[in-house]
Design a protein around this motif. Structure first.
Motif, PDB file in Angstrom:
ATOM      1  N   GLU A  12       5.347  -1.632   3.631  1.00  0.00           N
ATOM      2  CA  GLU A  12       6.363  -2.650   3.355  1.00  0.00           C
ATOM      3  C   GLU A  12       6.297  -3.827   4.338  1.00  0.00           C
ATOM      4  O   GLU A  12       6.680  -4.941   4.002  1.00  0.00           O
TER       5      GLU A  12
ATOM      6  N   CYS B 223       3.806  -1.544  -3.534  1.00  0.00           N
ATOM      7  CA  CYS B 223       3.681  -0.648  -2.383  1.00  0.00           C
ATOM      8  C   CYS B 223       4.247   0.703  -2.808  1.00  0.00           C
ATOM      9  O   CYS B 223       5.418   0.804  -3.132  1.00  0.00           O
TER      10      CYS B 223
ATOM     11  N   LYS C  89       6.579   4.788  -0.297  1.00  0.00           N
ATOM     12  CA  LYS C  89       7.821   5.568  -0.381  1.00  0.00           C
ATOM     13  C   LYS C  89       7.704   6.730  -1.360  1.00  0.00           C
ATOM     14  O   LYS C  89       8.423   7.717  -1.237  1.00  0.00           O
TER      15      LYS C  89
END
Length: 195
Positions: A74, A87, A90
């Motif tokens: 991030e 991205c 996570k």
């Protein structure tokens, strides 16, 4: 749409160019070198960044035609302006022989497929994993940082023959990786002007 450049940024580039002659670089290479140096205040990048002007031109066209941009963390995404990024960190998990960063690359590839621009500024294992995928990237900005695996992963990127921006040391990081992509975002489509 033209980008409005803040006076502080203009002065920063003026000072950079007063300390380092970048006029011998081709236009896109110059843009990347200057933007990376601007983001790091490290003139040494001028001598250690490795890239090809033709590959940058192809990537520049793909980027402005809407090719997806994938980032490893991030922090890289936060530094990229004027463009959405993918991205998947996570969503990733670590497993035997696979770091979260490597798993995130797999997940991102499943999402975007071939032809993306990949911007790696943190994890050498993300770059290593990308090199195992059949990603057919428009460009890999491989500038992970660190004493373990960073220089080696960038050497492997250069040896892969993929279109790339890398450097020949442990230096790197989120800010410089994002700056390299921003250089291509900010560079005009038809003019040879830089900032």
């Amino acid at each position: 749409m033209n980008r409005v450049v803040h006076p502080i940024e203009q002065e920063s580039f003026r000072r950079l160019r007063a300390r380092l002659d970048t006029s011998h670089f081709p236009p896109l290479t110059r843009a990347v070198v200057e933007r990376v140096i601007h983001s790091s205040a490290d003139l040494g990048y001028a001598g250690e960044l490795v890239m090809d002007e033709g590959a940058l031109a192809t990537a520049h066209a793909a980027l402005h035609a809407g090719a997806p941009v994938v980032v490893d963390v991030e922090m890289v995404a936060a530094g990229i302006t004027r463009r959405e990024t993918v991205c998947r960190l996570k969503d990733a998990g670590a497993g035997p022989g696979l770091t979260r960063s490597a798993h995130a690359m797999r997940l991102a590839y499943e999402e975007v497929g071939p032809g993306a621009l990949w911007v790696i500024g943190c994890a050498p294992t993300a770059l290593e994993e990308l090199l195992t995928l059949d990603a057919s990237p428009a460009l890999v900005i491989g500038l992970p940082v660190g004493f373990v695996g960073a220089a080696e992963s960038k050497a492997a990127l250069r040896e892969s023959g993929l279109p790339a921006v890398s450097n020949v040391s442990e230096k790197g990081g989120s800010a410089v990786a994002a700056a390299a992509l921003n250089a291509l975002l900010y560079h005009p489509l038809s003019a040879e002007e830089n900032l």
